[in-house]
Design a protein around this motif. Structure first.
Motif, PDB file in Angstrom:
ATOM      1  N   THR A  45       9.401  15.441   9.685  1.00  0.00           N
ATOM      2  CA  THR A  45       9.099  16.646   8.913  1.00  0.00           C
ATOM      3  C   THR A  45       9.306  17.885   9.772  1.00  0.00           C
ATOM      4  N   GLN A  46       9.754  18.939   9.145  1.00  0.00           N
ATOM      5  CA  GLN A  46       9.919  20.223   9.824  1.00  0.00           C
ATOM      6  C   GLN A  46       9.408  21.326   8.919  1.00  0.00           C
ATOM      7  N   TYR A  70      -1.378  17.250  24.322  1.00  0.00           N
ATOM      8  CA  TYR A  70       0.097  17.258  24.374  1.00  0.00           C
ATOM      9  C   TYR A  70       0.683  17.348  22.961  1.00  0.00           C
ATOM     10  N   LEU A  71       0.186  16.510  22.050  1.00  0.00           N
ATOM     11  CA  LEU A  71       0.696  16.512  20.675  1.00  0.00           C
ATOM     12  C   LEU A  71       0.410  17.841  19.983  1.00  0.00           C
ATOM     13  N   THR A  76       2.441  22.703  17.523  1.00  0.00           N
ATOM     14  CA  THR A  76       2.333  24.147  17.327  1.00  0.00           C
ATOM     15  C   THR A  76       3.546  24.890  17.882  1.00  0.00           C
ATOM     16  N   ALA A  77       4.161  24.371  18.942  1.00  0.00           N
ATOM     17  CA  ALA A  77       5.375  25.002  19.489  1.00  0.00           C
ATOM     18  C   ALA A  77       6.528  24.927  18.493  1.00  0.00           C
ATOM     19  N   SER A  78       6.470  23.944  17.588  1.00  0.00           N
ATOM     20  CA  SER A  78       7.511  23.797  16.558  1.00  0.00           C
ATOM     21  C   SER A  78       7.120  24.482  15.256  1.00  0.00           C
ATOM     22  N   LEU A  82      -1.551  20.538  13.438  1.00  0.00           N
ATOM     23  CA  LEU A  82      -2.163  19.243  13.703  1.00  0.00           C
ATOM     24  C   LEU A  82      -3.627  19.333  13.330  1.00  0.00           C
ATOM     25  N   LEU A  83      -4.080  18.378  12.532  1.00  0.00           N
ATOM     26  CA  LEU A  83      -5.493  18.264  12.201  1.00  0.00           C
ATOM     27  C   LEU A  83      -5.988  16.904  12.652  1.00  0.00           C
TER      28      LEU A  83
END
Length: 128
Positions: A45-46, A70-71, A76-78, A82-83
């Motif tokens: 996914t993007q 790390y994840l 977030t850099a992409s 993330l939850l």
């Protein structure tokens, strides 16, 4: 005392969200596998939308925490989100004493986290 429970990872897609359900001990022995498998799944996914369900995690050590950080940074850099969901017992306490409960977005259940990301996510990716 119970014997060690190896970690199992279940990965899936629900709408635009990657869901990683972890069961067992998220520790040094399993951290690299979680990092590698979840990182590969983020390509589905993007921008990446990731829910990590920790409801069935019995132990999380510093290696597990390191993978989660790390994840989070990778997602977030992409431009994604993330939850985490289902923190309980010792894991919940560990997040509180390390202040990672302030760093991560945490929901009580995976269903709530998935619903939230599905509301804000794009249309599901083409999987043909």
């Amino acid at each position: 005392m119970t014997s060690e429970q190896a970690l199992s990872i279940s990965l899936g897609l629900q709408g635009p969200c990657v869901i990683a359900r972890l069961t067992g001990e998220f520790d040094f022995a399993s951290a690299a596998e979680v990092r590698d498998r979840v990182t590969k799944a983020l390509d589905l996914t993007q921008p990446p939308l990731l829910v990590i369900d920790m409801q069935a995690v019995s132990v999380c050590d510093s290696s597990g925490l390191s993978v989660l950080v790390y994840l989070h940074k990778a997602v977030t850099a992409s431009g994604g989100r993330l939850l985490l969901s289902g923190l309980n017992g010792r894991c919940k306490h560990l997040f509180a004493i390390t202040a990672l409960d302030k760093f991560f977005d945490i929901r009580t259940t995976a269903e709530l986290a998935i619903a939230e990301l599905n509301e804000t996510g794009d249309t599901p990716p083409f999987t043909g």
